[in-house]
Structures are given as structure tokens and as C-alpha cells.
Design an enzyme around this catalytic site. Structure first.
Site, PDB file in Angstrom:
ATOM      1  N   LYS A  91      13.008  -6.818   0.828  1.00 29.97           N
ATOM      2  CA  LYS A  91      13.636  -7.262   2.071  1.00 29.97           C
ATOM      3  C   LYS A  91      14.796  -6.344   2.446  1.00 29.97           C
ATOM      4  O   LYS A  91      14.958  -5.973   3.614  1.00 29.97           O
ATOM      5  CB  LYS A  91      14.118  -8.707   1.915  1.00 29.97           C
ATOM      6  CG  LYS A  91      12.940  -9.690   1.878  1.00 29.97           C
ATOM      7  CD  LYS A  91      13.399 -11.081   1.499  1.00 29.97           C
ATOM      8  CE  LYS A  91      12.213 -12.052   1.539  1.00 29.97           C
ATOM      9  NZ  LYS A  91      12.576 -13.369   0.977  1.00 29.97           N
ATOM     10  N   PRO A 101       0.822  -1.210   0.000  1.00 31.76           N
ATOM     11  CA  PRO A 101       0.000   0.000   0.000  1.00 31.76           C
ATOM     12  C   PRO A 101       0.858   1.262   0.000  1.00 31.76           C
ATOM     13  O   PRO A 101       1.941   1.275   0.571  1.00 31.76           O
ATOM     14  CB  PRO A 101      -0.780  -0.092   1.323  1.00 31.76           C
ATOM     15  CG  PRO A 101      -0.656  -1.489   1.771  1.00 31.76           C
ATOM     16  CD  PRO A 101       0.594  -2.033   1.196  1.00 31.76           C
ATOM     17  N   SER A 158      11.647 -18.746   2.429  1.00 29.89           N
ATOM     18  CA  SER A 158      12.823 -17.885   2.532  1.00 29.89           C
ATOM     19  C   SER A 158      13.300 -17.712   3.968  1.00 29.89           C
ATOM     20  O   SER A 158      14.343 -17.123   4.213  1.00 29.89           O
ATOM     21  CB  SER A 158      12.540 -16.520   1.909  1.00 29.89           C
ATOM     22  OG  SER A 158      11.686 -15.797   2.761  1.00 29.89           O
ATOM     23  N   GLY A 214       1.907   4.117  -4.681  1.00 32.52           N
ATOM     24  CA  GLY A 214       1.500   4.934  -5.820  1.00 32.52           C
ATOM     25  C   GLY A 214       0.819   4.175  -6.939  1.00 32.52           C
ATOM     26  O   GLY A 214       0.746   4.676  -8.059  1.00 32.52           O
TER      27      GLY A 214
HETATM   28  P1  ADP Z   1      -1.459   2.608  -3.567  1.00 30.54           P
HETATM   29  O1  ADP Z   1      -2.545   2.710  -4.547  1.00 30.54           O
HETATM   30  O2  ADP Z   1      -0.291   1.862  -4.087  1.00 30.54           O
HETATM   31  O3  ADP Z   1      -1.873   2.110  -2.240  1.00 30.54           O
HETATM   32  P2  ADP Z   1      -1.493   5.452  -3.686  1.00 30.54           P
HETATM   33  O4  ADP Z   1      -1.485   5.605  -5.149  1.00 30.54           O
HETATM   34  O5  ADP Z   1      -2.752   5.631  -2.968  1.00 30.54           O
HETATM   35  O6  ADP Z   1      -0.886   4.064  -3.301  1.00 30.54           O
HETATM   36  O7  ADP Z   1      -0.404   6.421  -3.092  1.00 30.54           O
HETATM   37  C1  ADP Z   1      -0.458   7.007  -1.821  1.00 30.54           C
HETATM   38  C2  ADP Z   1       0.020   8.442  -1.887  1.00 30.54           C
HETATM   39  O8  ADP Z   1       1.389   8.498  -2.121  1.00 30.54           O
HETATM   40  C3  ADP Z   1      -0.603   9.212  -2.993  1.00 30.54           C
HETATM   41  O9  ADP Z   1      -0.891  10.494  -2.523  1.00 30.54           O
HETATM   42  C4  ADP Z   1       0.449   9.241  -4.064  1.00 30.54           C
HETATM   43  O10 ADP Z   1       0.340  10.362  -4.877  1.00 30.54           O
HETATM   44  C5  ADP Z   1       1.709   9.275  -3.267  1.00 30.54           C
HETATM   45  N1  ADP Z   1       2.817   8.649  -3.981  1.00 30.54           N
HETATM   46  C6  ADP Z   1       3.111   7.333  -4.014  1.00 30.54           C
HETATM   47  N2  ADP Z   1       4.209   7.099  -4.757  1.00 30.54           N
HETATM   48  C7  ADP Z   1       4.606   8.294  -5.212  1.00 30.54           C
HETATM   49  C8  ADP Z   1       5.719   8.722  -6.031  1.00 30.54           C
HETATM   50  N3  ADP Z   1       6.594   7.850  -6.544  1.00 30.54           N
HETATM   51  N4  ADP Z   1       5.817  10.017  -6.301  1.00 30.54           N
HETATM   52  C9  ADP Z   1       4.933  10.898  -5.798  1.00 30.54           C
HETATM   53  N5  ADP Z   1       3.925  10.593  -5.003  1.00 30.54           N
HETATM   54  C10 ADP Z   1       3.740   9.296  -4.714  1.00 30.54           C
END
Ligand code: ADP
Length: 774
Positions: free
Chosen positions: A716, A352, A673, A355
Site C-alpha cells: 500500500k 505480476p 482495510s 520476478g
Molecule cells: P512474475 O513471475 O512474478 O510475474 P517475472 O519473473 O516474469 O515475474 O519477471 C518479469 C521480468 O522482470 C523478468 O524479466 C525478470 O527477470 C525481471 N525482474 C523481476 N524482478 C527482478 C529483480 N529483482 N531483478 C532483476 N530482474 C527482475
């Protein structure tokens, strides 16, 4: 003074003084009387006969009071009759009648009119006029000019005029004629009028009753009309009416949806129109029609695919993820070239907060599609994908159709979240239904059980996400192209926080750049001490609460700019939340830091082994799955077979049991693992040798002690780094994954690649074992 005049008997009419009356004269006797009158002074005495049926009235049949009148006009008719217009001149008493020359001659005496004036008479006149007016109003037979002629100011004449108009029997009129006193005459007329009015009233009542009877046949019709009116008053019928119209209008607006769909909707609307609006069935039909009308049957957003633009958007929205972005762009390029949506479905796999969702959003933006997201977590019923049949109480379309409605177009980017969390049970296999949804061969006519009409999903771009790959149902996994997003290093998180999360949250909390700033050290401090995650979700939340609290301070007068430092972080967020296990732990016997990939990314997993008196039993408790139990047994066998070399009493199994425990908290999702970690912990426990606490390891073990490669190296390594591990033992065969591990992490840790457990033991155990291994 008496005179002799020819007498004309009257039938049904009376001539009154001063009144001009047209008469038809046809009887022989009357014509003769007329003739002789014309030869004399054109005057006759007009006397009514008592019985109008008498054609030849005898002397006794005639009244003895009449009116002397003058013939004003005479018109001889064809056939012998005559028409005359006569004007009455004065009342007269008939003193005697005799037959002469075929007609009657009468000796008459003119009557002196007695006119008594005075207020009483006047009042009487007034009353009579009023009654007469009332009479005219009620009687339809009265000529309109009758009331005009009431401008009569002689009481006697008034009475005469009125009575001549009345529709009364001759005898009654005659009575008035025979009354010589004007006042009395008025009284008589008044009585007559009252009586007549009463009669008219009765007549009217009878009429009404008759009409009512006629109306009974129309009663039903009236009632129905009334019912409608009542319903309209209550806002029912009207509502329904306008509802039906509205539905029809919406159908028009749908555009060209094709015959099948249009007809179905029309049919359902007609059904609805025929139902009482409050019926349970109507509610069901209404909901159904509403669903049909709100699906974007024909709506598409203009699609665009400019790879450079897509790249720009992905870059702008996300830090790092170079490989991921590349693969996404490749994927888009291939789709654009092949101009079809066939081919694999993209699946973004990762813990989670890394992004996945926001990447999918960016793809939607870059391709000009609407974005819709639907979680499949916990879906265990095929009906949740494909809907319930409408015969079900509370039936609903499945999540796919729900999502499409939400998207508002038939070509959205549809993100199916958590495909790995779908469960399967007796209610049917949701993944099979999902396969059908994703299959471009079948989804052109996707049929939802509720909707019952095929919906074209072929233009939808599906993207799925999962936390881990191995729980994705196999047939689904085969259809997908997976892109793994393992998680971020501390450094990456710092960048993401600085460039993306902080500005985003600051804006959301309504703060300007010049009102608040944050130091890198403060950000790192938050990352390290308030979050423990592979992604940045928690981090974003913590930054949000810092900004929220700062915003409040600013509102209550704190001078800006606020500079968020390490100590202010503490002030805002309270005591540190994450304790660094490894860093704080001392070297201990029987405890080894293993590594695992879990739902939330890589994690450290302490493994504890203790010995206790027993008979060589292996006790396994805590979070061990089947595979992990297997590797615990393999480790146990190896330790037993190499006991002597490892400095363990070869007969230990006769007096000791081994208890392996994996504390709750870390739920490993991949099995083998932990093999070398378990074996190491066993040896440590059996030899009473402490294990280096700042060291972590991962690797599968064979019965002969060989170390086999495992997956999730990057996750990991990141996890180990996060908790402050400084040495990492990895299988030799995983050396090829070295480049997966971010440079800063590599630099921060010593990496050992090993191919046999002996090497592991040498590195992990403090001393003593060293003496025996070699
Ligand atoms: P997921 O769907 O994988 O659970 P989200 O897309 O909801 O994660 O991301 C959580 C937050 O983190 C969002 O506000 C997203 O924009 C930010 N975020 C995650 N990865 C990045 C990244 N590489 N660059 C900028 N913001 C990111």
C-alpha cells in the site's frame, strides 16, 4: 540293278541312309536274317512294318521301300538277343520277298538319289533348318546335339536327318523315306515340322492351363503377397512396419524402466502392430504409446546443491529482494541437510512482474534441475491435473505429466503458476488432486488417469506462485511455505531497469552497449509516466519497444550512439500514459483515497460517498465485496452514533440516503482495510467538508471508531508513493511493519499512525470538523 538281301523288319524305328542307328534285335526271324547277313556281306535291307504291334509280320505288313544298311557292330546278349549298330547306306525298293530258312529274303533295287540344287532348294533348306530350330526350342524331348548335326548341306540328307529326329508316327517317316526327290522331301519335312510346332504350341497352352488350375490353390497366397506389395507401394504397410520397429527401438532406449512399464508398453506396441494403420483406434494407441515412450522414466539430471553457488546465481539474476533470497537459501539449505524433498512446498506470492518466475528459474539453475512451468490459472477440473481416462475422445494426460514430459527429466524444478487462480466446481476439486501431487507420501506413485502407470514424482522440486494468498485453497496453503514479494519502489525499479532489464533487452534487440545509452532521468520518466505496476513487467516491455524503435533508426542510418533522454522517450513511446490521480486532484468533498492490495499489488482506491434525499438507506455500488460492505455498514453505524460530535445533523438519516461507490478498476482483494476511508468519506459528505487530496489511508474500523491494523502495508505504501501521495494514515498497530516500507518511500511521505477515527478525521478533513472534534 537288283540284289538279294536278308530283310530285317523294323518296329517303331526307321533307318535312313547315312544314319547310324543302334537296334535291339530279339525276334527269331530277325536274328536269323542277321546271322545270314553276317555270313554274307554284312548287309541287310531294313524295312519298317506297318503295324508295330505285329510280332510276326506277314509280307503284307511290310512297307515296300526300305534302306540298305551295313552292320557295323554286333553284340550278342545273354538270353539270345543281339545289339547291333547299323549304318544306312541307300534307299531301296523291295521288289519281292520270300521265306527262306526261317527269315525273309528280299530282292531289292537301290534307288538313285535325285538332288536338284538351285536357289529354291537352298531357300527351302534354310526354312527347314529354321523350323527345326524352333521345334527344338519348344520340344523338351530334343537332345541338345540335334541342332549341331544340322551342318548338312545336301538337301536330301538334311531332310532325312531331320525327320529321323522328329517325334512322329512311323507312317509319316515312311512317307518321307519313300519320297525320292530331295526337294519334295524337304517340303514334306517342312510340313511335318510346322505341324509339330503347332502341336507343341497347343501342348504348351494346355500345360499353362493345367498349371493355372494348380495355381488356384495358391492364388490366395499370391494375392496376399500382392496386397502387401501394393501397400508397400503406397507406403502404408512399410510405414507401419518401420513405425513399429521405431517404437520398439525407442523402448530399448528407455533403459531400465521396470517390468510393469516395459510390459505395458510392449503390449500396446503389439496391439498397434495388429491394427490397420489408419483405424481410429490405432491413432489412439499410437498417441498413448508415444506418451509412454516420451516420459523421462529414468532420466535424472545430476543434482547439485552448493549454497554459495546458489547465492551467487540468485544475486546475479536479481536486484534487491534481500529477504526473499535469504529465505530461499534457507529453504534450500534445510532441504539439503534433510536430504529429502519432504517438508513444505515453496510458494512465491506477489503481483505480476516481481520476478517470481525468474527466481524459480535461478533456483533451477543453482540446483542443476531442468525447469518447467505450468500455469494452473483457470483449472477447474480435476482431470486437468490428473488427466482424462483414455476412453474419452481426445483424452490427454494432465498438466503434471505434460510438464514432466516437457521437462525431460524426473527431477526437474516444476513451477506451478497461479495456484490462487484454480477454481473448484462440480467436476471435482483440482486442489485435492494437486495436494496428492505435492504430497511426498503419495507422489512416489502418482497415477495419471491417461497414463495408467504410476510415475514417480518424488524427486520433483515443486514451487508454486500466486498473486494473492487468500484465494489459495486452504489445505494447499497449509502445505506451503509462503514467501511474499510485495513489489518495488521507484528507486528499486530504476536499479532493476538499469542493471538488468535494459541490458537484457538491448541484447535481445541486437544492439551493442556502444550503440545506445539511456539516462537515469529517462528511465525514471518511463517508470513514472508509462507504467503503473508493482512489478517491472510493463517496464520491461516499454524498454523493449524503445530499443526496437531505436534499432530501426540505426538500421536506417541514424548515427550512433543514440542517447535516450526524456524527450526521446516521448518520441519513441508517444504521449504519457499514466496520469497522477492524487497529484492532480483537488481537495474534494466525499472523496477519500483508500488503499488496497489487489492482484497486481498495492493500489490506490478512491472511495466516493454522496448524500441524497431518502430515508437513511445505505447504498453500496461498485467493487465492494462482502467484507467491504460489512465495513461500510460499521462505518455508517459509527457515523450515526457519533453524528452530533461530528457536526452532523443527528436526524440526517430521516431525510438522507448515503451512497458509497468504489469505482471499477481497482479490485480490492482484502476487505476491511477500507473502513476508515469509507467513514471519512461519509463524514466529509455529510458535513460538506473537503478531504486533503494528497493523503491516503488504510485501516479497519470498529463500531466504536477504533482503528485496527491491516495487512499489506508495504504494498500500500508503495502504491501511494507511486501516485504521488505525500501523507499516509496507518493504524497504530501497524507501526511494527514500518521497517517493511523502504527508506526512500518513508522519506518521501509523512506517516501518521492512528488508533481512533477521530484522529483520522482531524488529519484528513480540511477544517470545520476540527471545531467539533476534540
Ligand atoms: P512474475 O513471475 O512474478 O510475474 P517475472 O519473473 O516474469 O515475474 O519477471 C518479469 C521480468 O522482470 C523478468 O524479466 C525478470 O527477470 C525481471 N525482474 C523481476 N524482478 C527482478 C529483480 N529483482 N531483478 C532483476 N530482474 C527482475
Amino acid at each position: 540293278m537288283s540284289i538279294e538281301l536278308p530283310l530285317l523288319p523294323l518296329r517303331g524305328v526307321l533307318v535312313f541312309p547315312y544314319m547310324v542307328v543302334p537296334l535291339e534285335v530279339g525276334r527269331e526271324r530277325s536274328l536269323r536274317a542277321l546271322e545270314s547277313a553276317m555270313l554274307e556281306r554284312r548287309e541287310l535291307i531294313f524295312v519298317a512294318q506297318k503295324d508295330i504291334r505285329q510280332d510276326n509280320p506277314g509280307l503284307d505288313d511290310l512297307y515296300r521301300v526300305g534302306v540298305i544298311g551295313e552292320v557295323k557292330q554286333l553284340l550278342k546278349m545273354a538270353g539270345g538277343g543281339s545289339k547291333v549298330v547299323v549304318e544306312g547306306r541307300a534307299r531301296a525298293k523291295v521288289l519281292a520277298i520270300e521265306e527262306a530258312d526261317g527269315y525273309y529274303r528280299a530282292t531289292v533295287e537301290e534307288v538313285e538319289e535325285v538332288t536338284e540344287g538351285g536357289p529354291e532348294t537352298e531357300a527351302l533348306m534354310h526354312a527347314v533348318v529354321e523350323l527345326f530350330e524352333q521345334y527344338i526350342k519348344n520340344s523338351k524331348r530334343m537332345p541338345g546335339e540335334a541342332s549341331l548335326s544340322m551342318n548338312v548341306d545336301d538337301p536330301g540328307r538334311l531332310a532325312d536327318t531331320i525327320v529321323s529326329y522328329l517325334d512322329v508316327r512311323t507312317a509319316e517317316k515312311q512317307e518321307v523315306l519313300e519320297t525320292f526327290s530331295a526337294k519334295e522331301r524337304l517340303n514334306k519335312v517342312s510340313d511335318l515340322l510346322s505341324h509339330q510346332i503347332e502341336l507343341l504350341e497347343i501342348e504348351k497352352r494346355i500345360n499353362v492351363r493345367v498349371r493355372k488350375q494348380m495355381e488356384r490353390s495358391q492364388k490366395e497366397y499370391y494375392l496376399r503377397e500382392q496386397l502387401k506389395a501394393i501397400q508397400r507401394e503406397l507406403g502404408e504397410r512399410d510405414d507401419q512396419q518401420s513405425e513399429i520397429e521405431e517404437l520398439k527401438a525407442r523402448l530399448e532406449q528407455l533403459g531400465d524402466v521396470g517390468e510393469e512399464i516395459r510390459e505395458k508398453i510392449e503390449r500396446e506396441i503389439d496391439r498397434l502392430a495388429k491394427m490397420p494403420p489408419m483405424a481410429a483406434e490405432a491413432v489412439v494407441v499410437r498417441t498413448y504409446v508415444d506418451w509412454l515412450l516420451s516420459l523421462p522414466w529414468t532420466v535424472t539430471t545430476p543434482e547439485r546443491l552448493d549454497i554459495q553457488e546458489a547465492e551467487r546465481i540468485l544475486e546475479a539474476d536479481h536486484y534487491g529482494l534481500t529477504k526473499v533470497k535469504e529465505r530461499i537459501l534457507e529453504y534450500l539449505a534445510v532441504r539439503q541437510l534433510s536430504k529429502s524433498l519432504k517438508g513444505p512446498i515453496l510458494c512465491l506470492v506477489g503481483p505480476p512482474g516481481v520476478g517470481k518466475t525468474s527466481l524459480a528459474r535461478s533456483i533451477a539453475r543453482a540446483t542443476g534441475r531442468n525447469f518447467v512451468r505450468m500455469s494452473l490459472g483457470g483449472v477447474r477440473d480435476e482431470a486437468e491435473i490428473r488427466g482424462h481416462r483414455r476412453t474419452y475422445v481426445g483424452a490427454m494426460p494432465g498438466r503434471i505429466i505434460q510438464g514432466i514430459r516437457q521437462a525431460g527429466s524426473k527431477n526437474p524444478l516444476f513451477l506451478l503458476d497461479e495456484v490462487d487462480k484454480m477454481a473448484m466446481d462440480f467436476r471435482g476439486d483440482p486442489s485435492a488432486a494437486l495436494l496428492e501431487v505435492l504430497d511426498p507420501e503419495q507422489n512416489v506413485r502418482f497415477s495419471d488417469h491417461y497414463i495408467e502407470l504410476p510415475f514417480d514424482l518424488s524427486q520433483v522440486m515443486f514451487i508454486t506462485t500466486a498473486n494473492v494468498m487468500h484465494t489459495i485453497p486452504r489445505p494447499l496453503a497449509d502445505r506451503m511455505e509462503t514467501i511474499v514479494i510485495p513489489g518495488y519502489t521507484e528507486e528499486e525499479k530504476l536499479h532493476i531497469a538499469r542493471r538488468y532489464l535494459w541490458p537484457k533487452q538491448r541484447e535481445q534487440h541486437g544492439l551493442q552497449e556502444n550503440q545506445i545509452e539511456v539516462t537515469d532521468r529517462a528511465l525514471t520518466y518511463v517508470i513514472r509516466n508509462y507504467t503503473q505496476e508493482a512489478g517491472v513487467r510493463q517496464l520491461e516491455r516499454e524498454l523493449g519497444s524503445i530499443l526496437r524503435k531505436a534499432a530501426r533508426e540505426i538500421l536506417t542510418g541514424r548515427p550512433t550512439p543514440i542517447r535516450v533522454t526524456r524527450s526521446r522517450v516521448q518520441h519513441y513511446l508517444g504521449p504519457e500514459r499514466v496520469r497522477h490521480r492524487a497529484a492532480e486532484q483537488k481537495d474534494q468533498v466525499g472523496i477519500v483515497t483508500g488503499l488496497a492490495v489487489t492482484e497486481v499489488g498495492g493500489d490506490v482506491m478512491p472511495i466516493e460517498v454522496t448524500t441524497m434525499p431518502g430515508k437513511g438507506q445505505l447504498l453500496l455500488t461498485g467493487q465492494l465485496g462482502d467484507v467491504m460492505q460489512e465495513s461500510a455498514r460499521a462505518a455508517f453505524s459509527y457515523v450515526r452514533s457519533r453524528a452530533r460530535e461530528l457536526g452532523i445533523d443527528p436526524m440526517f438519516h430521516e431525510s438522507l440516503d448515503l451512497h458509497v461507490h468504489v469505482p471499477e478498476g481497482a479490485i480490492p482483494k482484502d476487505g476491511p482495510s477500507a473502513g476508515i476511508a469509507i467513514a471519512t468519506a461519509m463524514v466529509s459528505a455529510l458535513t460538506n467538508t473537503p478531504v486533503h487530496s494528497d493523503l491516503a489511508m488504510t485501516g479497519e474500523i470498529t463500531l466504536r471508531g477504533r482503528v485496527l491494523p491491516v495487512g499489506g502495508i508495504k504494498e500500500k505504501a508503495l502504491a501511494a508513493h507511486r501516485v504521488g501521495i505525500r501523507e499516509l494514515i496507518l493504524p497504530e498497530d501497524n507501526r511494527r511493519d514500518l521497517e517493511e516500507i523502504p527508506r526512500p518511500v518513508q522519506r518521501a511521505m509523512t506517516l501518521h499512525f492512528v488508533s481512533h477515527l477521530d484522529e483520522v478525521l482531524q488529519l484528513a478533513l480540511r477544517k470545520r470538523v476540527e471545531d467539533h472534534v476534540g
